[in-house]
Design an enzyme around this catalytic site. Structure first.
Site, PDB file in Angstrom:
ATOM      1  N   GLU A  50     -16.202   1.683   7.629  1.00 16.17           N
ATOM      2  CA  GLU A  50     -15.205   2.068   8.632  1.00 16.17           C
ATOM      3  C   GLU A  50     -14.753   3.496   8.358  1.00 16.17           C
ATOM      4  O   GLU A  50     -14.097   3.768   7.359  1.00 16.17           O
ATOM      5  CB  GLU A  50     -14.001   1.115   8.574  1.00 16.17           C
ATOM      6  CG  GLU A  50     -12.901   1.523   9.550  1.00 16.17           C
ATOM      7  CD  GLU A  50     -11.587   0.752   9.333  1.00 16.17           C
ATOM      8  OE1 GLU A  50     -11.613  -0.378   8.793  1.00 16.17           O
ATOM      9  OE2 GLU A  50     -10.536   1.305   9.695  1.00 16.17           O
ATOM     10  N   ARG A  54      -8.967   9.908  11.347  1.00 22.66           N
ATOM     11  CA  ARG A  54      -7.719  10.540  10.912  1.00 22.66           C
ATOM     12  C   ARG A  54      -7.948  11.972  10.457  1.00 22.66           C
ATOM     13  O   ARG A  54      -7.028  12.619   9.986  1.00 22.66           O
ATOM     14  CB  ARG A  54      -7.119   9.773   9.725  1.00 22.66           C
ATOM     15  CG  ARG A  54      -6.725   8.371  10.062  1.00 22.66           C
ATOM     16  CD  ARG A  54      -6.130   7.685   8.849  1.00 22.66           C
ATOM     17  NE  ARG A  54      -6.282   6.266   8.975  1.00 22.66           N
ATOM     18  CZ  ARG A  54      -6.096   5.402   8.002  1.00 22.66           C
ATOM     19  NH1 ARG A  54      -5.729   5.818   6.801  1.00 22.66           N
ATOM     20  NH2 ARG A  54      -6.263   4.116   8.200  1.00 22.66           N
ATOM     21  N   LYS A 137      -8.313  -8.261  12.655  1.00 23.90           N
ATOM     22  CA  LYS A 137      -7.897  -7.602  11.421  1.00 23.90           C
ATOM     23  C   LYS A 137      -6.459  -8.042  11.138  1.00 23.90           C
ATOM     24  O   LYS A 137      -5.678  -8.256  12.071  1.00 23.90           O
ATOM     25  CB  LYS A 137      -7.965  -6.088  11.649  1.00 23.90           C
ATOM     26  CG  LYS A 137      -7.346  -5.243  10.552  1.00 23.90           C
ATOM     27  CD  LYS A 137      -7.710  -3.779  10.749  1.00 23.90           C
ATOM     28  CE  LYS A 137      -6.860  -2.888   9.852  1.00 23.90           C
ATOM     29  NZ  LYS A 137      -7.404  -1.531   9.713  1.00 23.90           N
TER      30      LYS A 137
HETATM   31  C1  3PG Z   1      -5.864   2.045   5.828  1.00 24.63           C
HETATM   32  O1  3PG Z   1      -5.485   1.968   6.967  1.00 24.63           O
HETATM   33  O2  3PG Z   1      -5.864   3.098   5.192  1.00 24.63           O
HETATM   34  C2  3PG Z   1      -6.425   0.805   5.267  1.00 24.63           C
HETATM   35  O3  3PG Z   1      -5.612  -0.257   5.555  1.00 24.63           O
HETATM   36  C3  3PG Z   1      -6.785   0.910   3.851  1.00 24.63           C
HETATM   37  O4  3PG Z   1      -5.746   0.511   3.070  1.00 24.63           O
HETATM   38  P1  3PG Z   1      -5.895   0.637   1.505  1.00 24.63           P
HETATM   39  O5  3PG Z   1      -5.971   2.114   1.198  1.00 24.63           O
HETATM   40  O6  3PG Z   1      -4.628   0.020   0.992  1.00 24.63           O
HETATM   41  O7  3PG Z   1      -7.128  -0.092   1.082  1.00 24.63           O
END
Ligand code: 3PG
Length: 217
Positions: A50, A54, A137
């Site tokens: 994924e 961002r 999710k």
């Molecule tokens: C995010 O949106 O960054 C994800 O949920 C990942 O979360 P994490 O960095 O806690 O694994």
């Protein structure tokens, strides 16, 4: 192009979830990192990736990663119909969003991009279920109550399979994966910022292999 039905979307997102116990959540700041990072994760046994929208280079990173043999590349942090169009054009084969809006779901169905949409409360889960989405999710997993919440959802909402994400690491992933309604977890721990910035692909491949060895069902 025919619209993607929720049933077909879920058939595809469940396949993504079944590919490995962890879907790495990636924030790529430099497009030059995309190939090495993707290849290391795929080689380590985590093919579904994924890439979060961002950063400025996220779409270019998706383009590059979608050429990696054996990879299944999706776009995360989808918020708007424009994100959906851009993700699809870049080669993403699935989408992930922290929550869900009708606008976003409609756009994914129109564009043919299977969406893993986020829910936290029973009402949000039911709302997605009403639209036909049985694969969801659960975000932000740890902050929202963690595995205990998903264990509680399994009784009244057994038809929903979740991919919890947020605050998950090797230390707690198993508490989720042991539940009957969890197919995989999402997490960034397999691609730590320092290792990515240093181009330490061997370290990332090792983290991926450790996750697969520890967490495979
Ligand atoms: C995010 O949106 O960054 C994800 O949920 C990942 O979360 P994490 O960095 O806690 O694994």
């Amino acid at each position: 192009m025919a619209k993607l039905t929720p049933q077909d979307a879920c058939k595809q997102t469940i396949e993504v979830c079944k590919a490995a116990p962890v879907v790495p959540v990636l924030v790529i700041k430099d497009v030059a990192q995309a190939r090495g990072l993707g290849e290391a994760l795929v080689a380590g046994g985590l093919p579904a990736l994924e890439v979060t929208l961002r950063t400025d280079c996220a779409l270019d990173a998706i383009k590059i990663m979608s050429e990696i043999k054996g990879g299944i590349v999706g776009a995360g942090t989808l918020l708007t119909p424009k994100d959906v169009k851009n993700a699809k054009a870049a080669g993403a084969t699935f989408g992930v969003s922290p929550g869900a809006t009708d606008e976003l779901i409609n756009a994914c169905e129109e564009e043919g991009l299977p969406l893993l949409a986020g829910a936290v409360t029973a009402s949000e889960v039911m709302r997605l279920l009403n639209r036909g989405y049985t694969v969801q999710k659960f975000f932000p997993a740890e902050a929202a109550g963690g595995a205990a919440v998903l264990k509680s959802f399994a009784s009244p909402l057994p038809q929903v399979t979740f991919c919890p994400t947020g605050g998950i690491g090797l230390h707690n992933a198993k508490s989720y994966l042991d539940l009957p309604n969890i197919e995989c977890v999402g997490g960034s721990w397999v691609a730590p910022t320092d290792a990515v910035n240093n181009g330490d692909w061997a370290a990332i491949e090792t983290l991926a292999k450790d996750a697969v060895a520890t967490l495979s069902k």
